[in-house]
Scaffold this motif. Structure first.
Motif, PDB file in Angstrom:
ATOM      1  N   GLY A 123      -5.001  -9.906 -22.047  1.00 22.23           N
ATOM      2  CA  GLY A 123      -4.825 -10.845 -20.933  1.00 22.23           C
ATOM      3  C   GLY A 123      -4.246 -10.214 -19.676  1.00 22.23           C
ATOM      4  O   GLY A 123      -4.244 -10.846 -18.618  1.00 22.23           O
ATOM      5  N   ASP A 124      -3.770  -8.968 -19.774  1.00 23.04           N
ATOM      6  CA  ASP A 124      -3.246  -8.305 -18.577  1.00 23.04           C
ATOM      7  C   ASP A 124      -4.350  -8.126 -17.542  1.00 23.04           C
ATOM      8  O   ASP A 124      -5.499  -7.837 -17.887  1.00 23.04           O
ATOM      9  CB  ASP A 124      -2.690  -6.913 -18.926  1.00 23.04           C
ATOM     10  N   ASN A 125      -3.980  -8.237 -16.290  1.00 24.43           N
ATOM     11  CA  ASN A 125      -4.959  -8.020 -15.220  1.00 24.43           C
ATOM     12  C   ASN A 125      -5.339  -6.545 -15.136  1.00 24.43           C
ATOM     13  O   ASN A 125      -4.485  -5.662 -15.180  1.00 24.43           O
ATOM     14  CB  ASN A 125      -4.377  -8.488 -13.881  1.00 24.43           C
ATOM     15  N   LEU A 126      -6.631  -6.287 -15.003  1.00 22.81           N
ATOM     16  CA  LEU A 126      -7.133  -4.910 -14.912  1.00 22.81           C
ATOM     17  C   LEU A 126      -7.643  -4.568 -13.519  1.00 22.81           C
ATOM     18  O   LEU A 126      -7.631  -3.408 -13.113  1.00 22.81           O
ATOM     19  CB  LEU A 126      -8.289  -4.702 -15.902  1.00 22.81           C
ATOM     20  N   GLY A 127      -8.137  -5.558 -12.807  1.00 19.12           N
ATOM     21  CA  GLY A 127      -8.772  -5.313 -11.519  1.00 19.12           C
ATOM     22  C   GLY A 127      -9.677  -6.485 -11.192  1.00 19.12           C
ATOM     23  O   GLY A 127      -9.516  -7.577 -11.748  1.00 19.12           O
ATOM     24  N   GLN A 128     -10.624  -6.242 -10.291  1.00 17.78           N
ATOM     25  CA  GLN A 128     -11.455  -7.343  -9.803  1.00 17.78           C
ATOM     26  C   GLN A 128     -12.942  -7.092 -10.018  1.00 17.78           C
ATOM     27  O   GLN A 128     -13.414  -5.958  -9.938  1.00 17.78           O
ATOM     28  CB  GLN A 128     -11.211  -7.541  -8.303  1.00 17.78           C
ATOM     29  N   ILE A 152      -8.940  -1.564  -9.251  1.00 17.09           N
ATOM     30  CA  ILE A 152      -8.376  -1.352 -10.590  1.00 17.09           C
ATOM     31  C   ILE A 152      -6.880  -1.100 -10.481  1.00 17.09           C
ATOM     32  O   ILE A 152      -6.432  -0.256  -9.695  1.00 17.09           O
ATOM     33  CB  ILE A 152      -9.113  -0.207 -11.315  1.00 17.09           C
ATOM     34  N   SER A 153      -6.117  -1.883 -11.255  1.00 17.70           N
ATOM     35  CA  SER A 153      -4.667  -1.902 -11.083  1.00 17.70           C
ATOM     36  C   SER A 153      -3.926  -1.250 -12.248  1.00 17.70           C
ATOM     37  O   SER A 153      -2.714  -1.376 -12.361  1.00 17.70           O
ATOM     38  CB  SER A 153      -4.205  -3.354 -10.919  1.00 17.70           C
ATOM     39  N   VAL A 154      -4.648  -0.550 -13.127  1.00 20.70           N
ATOM     40  CA  VAL A 154      -4.010   0.151 -14.246  1.00 20.70           C
ATOM     41  C   VAL A 154      -4.335   1.640 -14.129  1.00 20.70           C
ATOM     42  O   VAL A 154      -5.209   2.040 -13.356  1.00 20.70           O
ATOM     43  CB  VAL A 154      -4.489  -0.395 -15.608  1.00 20.70           C
ATOM     44  N   ASN A 155      -3.612   2.442 -14.913  1.00 23.74           N
ATOM     45  CA  ASN A 155      -3.795   3.895 -14.854  1.00 23.74           C
ATOM     46  C   ASN A 155      -4.185   4.437 -16.222  1.00 23.74           C
ATOM     47  O   ASN A 155      -3.894   3.817 -17.255  1.00 23.74           O
ATOM     48  CB  ASN A 155      -2.484   4.566 -14.418  1.00 23.74           C
ATOM     49  N   ILE A 156      -4.785   5.610 -16.212  1.00 25.80           N
ATOM     50  CA  ILE A 156      -5.119   6.266 -17.481  1.00 25.80           C
ATOM     51  C   ILE A 156      -3.821   6.548 -18.235  1.00 25.80           C
ATOM     52  O   ILE A 156      -2.836   7.005 -17.652  1.00 25.80           O
ATOM     53  CB  ILE A 156      -5.915   7.564 -17.227  1.00 25.80           C
ATOM     54  N   GLY A 157      -3.818   6.259 -19.520  1.00 27.83           N
ATOM     55  CA  GLY A 157      -2.635   6.468 -20.350  1.00 27.83           C
ATOM     56  C   GLY A 157      -1.785   5.223 -20.511  1.00 27.83           C
ATOM     57  O   GLY A 157      -0.955   5.138 -21.415  1.00 27.83           O
TER      58      GLY A 157
END
Ligand SMILES: [Zn+2]
Length: 225
Positions: A164-169, A153-158
């Protein structure tokens, strides 16, 4: 081809039956006529196959669970199978590691990223959703994406994300017997809480038919339009 798809379906079902066999009734819902406010797009590139999706228990085992009442599970098939080789490791599966995207703009309000991926055929009953992300779209609509690959997971809380942004795999963490994506829309910001809401996606193909607005159903092959 049919046989393999049935096998895949029974694998995902097995995980459910082993933990939820006491609640195999359609969950009551006051949201059957609900129209999604958020403009959702499918949260992935390429073609995916809907293993579970739809309004009835026959086509969607999630329908017995209130917050997952309108959820979908999707995998990828190539040449009639979800995997290459013998399917004994996650890397054999076509969808494992594939990027997952934000279905709409919103703020990440919850996530888990540390759950180990299962060996195919096994499940983790302590963390049912495995690694997951919840995105607040406003209007009391929250997207839940689950079973991400550990630490992908490439995003953070907040954080605010755009559609369309990548979130993870894609992974195989939690109550999952093979790599797949679980998606549902709910009306609360916490995992496993609240009521499930019908999630209508915009502008996608279902079995090569363009859908301006629709809910992916079992056995459909879907891709973004
Ligand atoms: Zn699911």
């Amino acid at each position: 081809m049919k046989t393999n798809k049935l096998i895949s379906k029974s694998l995902v079902l097995l995980a459910f039956l082993s933990t939820n066999c006491h609640e195999e009734k359609l969950a009551p819902s006051g949201e059957l006529d609900y129209l999604t406010t958020t403009s959702l797009q499918l949260p992935f590139a390429e073609e995916w196959y809907v293993v579970w999706g739809g309004r009835t228990l026959a086509e969607n085992y999630h329908a017995s669970i209130s917050n997952q009442r309108f959820a979908i599970d999707v995998v990828q098939f190539e040449n009639g199978s979800t995997f290459l080789g013998d399917g004994s490791k996650n890397e054999d599966y076509h969808c494992f590691g594939k990027p997952l995207e934000a279905p709409a703009d919103g703020q990440v309000v919850a996530l888990l990223n540390s759950v180990a991926d299962n060996k195919p055929g096994e499940t983790n009953k302590n963390e049912l959703f495995g690694n997951y992300i919840i995105i607040d779209h406003g209007n009391d609509e929250f997207s839940v994406l689950a079973h991400f690959k550990q630490n992908s997971i490439s995003v953070n809380i907040g954080e605010f994300v755009n559609q369309g942004d990548n979130l993870g795999q894609t992974g195989n963490s939690g109550n999952s017997t093979e790599p797949h994506l679980h998606y549902h829309l709910q009306n609360k910001p916490s995992i496993g809480q609240g009521e499930g809401l019908p999630a209508q996606f915009r502008n996608y193909y279902a079995d090569n038919v363009f859908e301006v607005l629709g809910e992916p159903r079992q056995n459909e092959t879907v891709r973004k339009g």
